[in-house]
Design an enzyme around this catalytic site. Sequence first.
Site, PDB file in Angstrom:
ATOM      1  CE  LYS A 192      -3.866  -2.228   2.288  1.00  0.00           C
ATOM      2  NZ  LYS A 192      -4.375  -2.744   3.573  1.00  0.00           N
ATOM      3  CD  GLN A 248      -3.792  -4.468   6.623  1.00  0.00           C
ATOM      4  OE1 GLN A 248      -3.844  -3.450   5.944  1.00  0.00           O
ATOM      5  NE2 GLN A 248      -4.182  -5.640   6.153  1.00  0.00           N
ATOM      6  CG  ASP A 292     -10.248  -0.089   5.272  1.00  0.00           C
ATOM      7  OD1 ASP A 292     -10.016  -0.622   4.177  1.00  0.00           O
ATOM      8  OD2 ASP A 292      -9.522  -0.217   6.273  1.00  0.00           O
TER       9      ASP A 292
END
Length: 292
Positions: A54, A98, A121
């Site tokens: 990422k 995460q 997200d």
Amino acid sequence: MTATIIDGKAFAGRVRDRVGAHVARLKEEHGITPGLAVVLVGDDPASDVYVRSKGKMTKAVGMLSLEYRLKADVAQDEVLRLVGDLNANPEVHGILVQLPLPRHMEESRILAAIDPAKDVDGFHISNVGLLSTGQRAMVPCTPLGCLMMLRDHHGDLTGMDAVVIGRSNIVGKPMAQLLLGESCTVTIAHSRTRNLPEVVRRADIVVAAVGRPKMVTGDWIKPGATVIDVGINRTDNGLVGDVDFDSASQVAGAITPVPGGVGPMTIACLLANTVTACCRANGLAEPDGLTV
Ligand code: GUN
């Protein structure tokens, strides 16, 4: 019949190019650099690989990449404090914590602490509610990537029968909401569904997101159906999806491979969401085709 392979890797490259072009415009015309902060707690090797990837991609499209690595035994309050700081940081337009988090942490509390406007997200309950009521939301990256590929392949999805296998908050449920938004007739199936092969055989669109290697075989697929395989299962024979590619590709009309299908689209959509969040935060026009 042999299915058309939907090349997620190439598609993701085109999405990243569009994101990169928009980032360049934001810098040139407005002096704004979109920024993405990623928080990793602990040292799970798979998460470490994702986070590195990422960071690399974020920089490659010209955005600011901030990475925070915390020890597995860090206090939950410290993570909450960091999220609070990132919420207040004007250089940060997107925040991703995460998952999975270490067991001593309450995932729901940490996700709830993220400013919904920076929730790239799309896991914050506000964004879940906005998506499910058909309002402008931040959309979870993996289902967004799946939808982009489906729209690209089919154009209009109106009236199609879609079966989503898997009911997770990250993929299954938001995927079903997105397909409903496209006027599909949507079934959410899962590991406890009775007569699962029969249910799947009704589908024009199958999205497999159950996390069981090669569970969906060719005899489950309606001839000509489009099959999107979200599974990433590590086996002794390497990475495999939730779909048995060899048999399914003999029956399907189109299919995503693993690797090289949905996986690359997820990170591309994370970058797209960060640009979208940055544009919204600054009251600027959003890039076309990078969100729903
Ligand atoms: N872990 C596995 N997939 C994801 C994802 O899409 N977002 C976050 N935050 N963690 C993940």
